[in-house]
Motif scaffolding. Structure first.
Motif: not given
Length: 111
Positions: A42-54, A58-63
């Motif tokens: 739903h495009r509320l948060i877009t997590p970054l991806r590790s090199e392995g794609g996981h 961030s703390r901001y995203q968790l809030r």
């Protein structure tokens, strides 16, 4: 604005540093990974991806995710909760900008 240091300890203070895996983030929020994926859909948060794609959060995203969860727990559909959180964030930003502009105008008129 001072230049950011690249010391590893600095990332501990950075609210935007993607420090948490999906499993850890879900555990911290008391929710499921599927809930976090739905916030991404739903495009509320877009997590970054590790090199392995996981996904990494961030703390901001968790809030933000925690606020969405509060709304969902109160009976708001996920899609609506995401929209509400986005609008709340936009309102907060607009109010901050408005205050800055008022302060600037106040300084100009008192100078």
């Amino acid at each position: 604005m001072p230049a950011r240091s690249t010391r590893p300890v600095d990332s501990l203070d950075d609210d935007d540093y993607p420090a948490y895996t999906m499993g850890r983030a879900a555990a911290m929020l008391g929710t499921t990974p599927a809930f976090l994926r739905s916030l991404d859909e739903h495009r509320l948060i877009t997590p970054l991806r590790s090199e392995g794609g996981h996904r990494r959060y961030s703390r901001y995203q968790l809030r933000i995710a925690a606020r969405a969860r509060e709304l969902v727990d109160a009976g708001t559909p996920v899609q609506s909760a995401c929209r509400i959180v986005i609008l709340e964030d936009q309102l907060e930003e607009a109010q901050r900008i408005n205050e800055e502009l008022r302060a600037q105008a106040q300084r100009r008129t008192s100078a």
